[in-house]
Write an enzyme that holds these catalytic residues in place. Sequence first.
Site, PDB file in Angstrom:
ATOM      1  N   GLY A  27       0.838  -1.187   0.000  1.00  0.00           N
ATOM      2  CA  GLY A  27       0.000   0.000   0.000  1.00  0.00           C
ATOM      3  C   GLY A  27       0.874   1.236   0.000  1.00  0.00           C
ATOM      4  N   GLY A  77       0.681   5.538   0.596  1.00  0.00           N
ATOM      5  CA  GLY A  77      -0.157   6.645   1.031  1.00  0.00           C
ATOM      6  C   GLY A  77       0.651   7.909   1.164  1.00  0.00           C
ATOM      7  N   GLY A  78      -0.048   8.987   1.407  1.00  0.00           N
ATOM      8  CA  GLY A  78       0.618  10.266   1.536  1.00  0.00           C
ATOM      9  C   GLY A  78       1.646  10.277   2.646  1.00  0.00           C
ATOM     10  CG  ASP A  98     -11.792   6.643   3.932  1.00  0.00           C
ATOM     11  OD1 ASP A  98     -12.777   6.855   3.209  1.00  0.00           O
ATOM     12  OD2 ASP A  98     -10.672   6.338   3.490  1.00  0.00           O
ATOM     13  N   GLY A 131       3.384   7.669   3.624  1.00  0.00           N
ATOM     14  CA  GLY A 131       4.449   6.702   3.416  1.00  0.00           C
ATOM     15  C   GLY A 131       3.898   5.388   2.899  1.00  0.00           C
ATOM     16  CG  ASN A 132       5.782   3.192   0.431  1.00  0.00           C
ATOM     17  OD1 ASN A 132       4.929   3.914  -0.094  1.00  0.00           O
ATOM     18  ND2 ASN A 132       7.000   3.046  -0.041  1.00  0.00           N
ATOM     19  CB  VAL A 133       1.254  -0.301   3.931  1.00  0.00           C
ATOM     20  CG1 VAL A 133       0.931  -1.431   4.902  1.00  0.00           C
ATOM     21  CG2 VAL A 133       0.546   0.963   4.343  1.00  0.00           C
TER      22      VAL A 133
END
Length: 867
Positions: free
Chosen positions: A528, A530-531, A645, A533-535
């Site tokens: 994943g 995202g703004g 969300d 950082g990463n997953v």
Amino acid sequence: MEIGKKPGNFPRSNLFLSSSPSPSPSSMAILLVLIYSFFSASTTAFSPFVPQDNFLIDSGADKLATVPDGRVFKTEEQTKQFLEAKDEIKVSVKKANVPSPIYLSARIFVQEATYSFPLSRPGWHWVRLHFYPLKNDQFDLMTATFSVNTNKYVLLHSFNMNNNSKTVLKEYLLNVTEPQFSIKFVPMKNSAAFINAIEVISAPDNLINDVANELSPAGDFSGLSKYAYQTMYRLNMGGPLITSENDTLARTWQPDKSFIKSTNLAKRVSVATSTVKYPDGLTPLIAPQTVYASAVEMADAQVDQPNFNVTWNFEANPAFGYLLRLHFCDIVSKVLNDLYFNVYVNGKMAISDLDLSHELNGLAMAYYKDIVVNASFMSNGLTVQIGPTKLDSGDRNAILNGLEVLKISNSVNSLDGEFGVDGSKASTGSSRSTVAAVGFAMMFGAFVGLGAMVIKWHKRPQDWQKRNSFSSWLLPLHAGDSSFMTSKNSLGSHKSNFYSSTLGLGRYFSFAELQEATKNFDSNAVIGVGGFGNVYIGVIDDGTQVAVKRGNPQSEQGLTEFQTEIQMLSKLRHRHLVSLIGYCDENSEMILVYEYMSNGPFRDHLYGKNLPPLTWKQRLEICIGAARGLHYLHTGTAQGIIHRDVKTTNILLDETFTAKVSDFGLSKDAPMGQGHVSTAVKGSFGYLDPEYFRRQQLTDKSDVYSFGVVLLEALCARPAINPALPREQVNLADWGMQWKRKGLLDKIIDPLLVGSINPESMKKYAEASEKCLAEHGVDRPTMGDVLWNLEYALQLQEAFSQGKGDDETKSSVAVAASPEILASPTDSPSDCRPVSHPDQNNSPQKQAADEHSGTAMFAQFANLNGR
Ligand SMILES: *[C@@H]1O[C@H](CO)[C@@H](O)[C@H](O)[C@H]1NC(C)=O
Ligand SMILES: *[C@@H]1O[C@H](CO)[C@@H](O)[C@H](O)[C@H]1NC(C)=O
């Protein structure tokens, strides 16, 4: 504004009136009112502007000159009463390579000469000066140097054609207050002045708005009507040249191509001009439809996350401030709220997260913003950039349809040079700060409300910055709750205790451990992005899979906040929430480790991934699990938490298909001192609470709305927004509720479910969904209520599948009125209660939850994407 309630609702309503399946009479009435109020301007024929003052002079001409737009310029003879000149030199040529007959003659002055116009009306006037250095045997007009002043303003200072034999148009917009308006030509010593044609024409009063908004320091700026303006550039982005014949105010709009920095980053897009609508308060006087019907958008970079700006560069005199008018019209989106973008001027954020749908409640509608650029922000000309926002929703694109760049007169009323008409010299600096900063003006007051817009403008940048920090998802329900602050403060003062496991913060991971777990944060392990950082997917010591969420080191959020969040998150333990296993804050890293959910998001099991379909009972159980998780978030902690969300990609399934709500996990302390949480709209389109969207006030009922969409998604097995569908079907919430109101929701359910749902179960479920989707938060049930309804639906379904008779099903309906009876022993209401509640600490559910989080194979998949 009572309507923009459902994103996606409005445009369909006005464009495709007939296609809605029988809207209720009241909504029809509202619709009509709206159509009337929104489009009264555009549906009535637009009558061209008739200027009260309209002086058109073809200087030095013997006969009338009709320009291509049809306007007729008067001869020297017809206009001699306006001119006071000591000499009388007229030149003319029969033919020249010029676009208009007005350039074929000129008046030349070797001494000062003044045109004076008796105005019938004070206010804004266009002044257009046309120059063409006619060849003649008396003067070389290519080098003639002169100044042009009005009573008050310096228009040109030591101007000459610079050996250029092209036609030159100088256009000004002046707010004239004196009844006798004069234009004086002053030749330099031993030189001459000349003019081919002059226009002095009334301009619409509201062309320039007095109010603007400063960017830094933030605040209102008013007084734009006290300045004079010169048009430096007027561009039709992505479209053709628009000449005066196609603009009711006789303006010329150039194509933008020669100003684009990298043409390969930009793409032209256009639609039929007739598609462009003007909202109430706007007319083609602002800009013709042709301007709005074309745009430049980001070129298709063939990547998932295009990240670049489209840039235009302009030459500009850094001694002046500029008024930029940016014209926008969303001609690229297929649905509302799919386009967000930023606009930068000279490298500074000028418009952040511009959401045209939100401003206009429709697509293809004209819109503009005014930006005042202080001279102190001017260095190397002007740069205008558009680019994608950090928002994860919608299309990553940005558009610009038109741009006007107006130079603003300086402190001594000059538009050229540093001296005023009376010889006074511009004070450097102070004049610039009067026209300060970057701002905007001219909202359609009646439409959105200027006040609201100004507030929003101020608010947004801060909010939007936050959103990109490590977290911001989880907001306490009661923003002003002091206990939350207290816990935060006490964390700071007991920082040394932070690592103590007695605080229950989960496991502490060393950075090295997580490096190993993720193969040094291997890009192949990214599940994943995202703004923040990463997953990554990782494997820790005993072979347990985990999801590792690594904060971007550049994140604005400090370590202390990060720690605060962990503390808060760690308190949230529930069977139906994805668990936080631990964290790492070594070397200023901000890493969270979650349980890994092997079956991924609920959504993937509904459509799009060709996974084996879930039965109705399974879907019900998953919805019930998610509802429990949300109910716990809302009620299970002292401050209550809003997820913000809720969607099917945030409901993850473990290996037994137990649903767990994810991404509630990264908390943000909410603004204080408000009953609700007021915040920039955040969430995923198609799921967004219309009330939240409209008022930017977040309550737990916003989650309930989103959950209503989830329920429909589970039933119909289609996305919340599907732009590929016919317009009336794009938005699932709208589409589903239309069928529900007709009592025919079963017509649009997942074909794989047909015949397998007990009609009573279906009915109960549909009611629950409809209640969740109520327009107003107060009318929506709590998650607890929703939960009971779903459990009821499950009971009905179970009775049905077990082949029980109709009679018994009916009797269970009667019994079901009492929630307690419906609850199964293992799913007692207590599992929705706070685990941190002293009385509940030893509840079986608490133990179950803790047990679960301690053992289960973990990590959250999926849709960390787009964060
Ligand atoms: C401008 O107006 C003329 C005359 O009305 C028309 O033929 C032409 O197509 C228009 N051009 C544009 C770009 O709209
Ligand atoms: C776009 O331009 C702005 C201002 O110059 C800059 O801050 C931003 O990083 C740019 N964005 C991208 C993606 O290059």
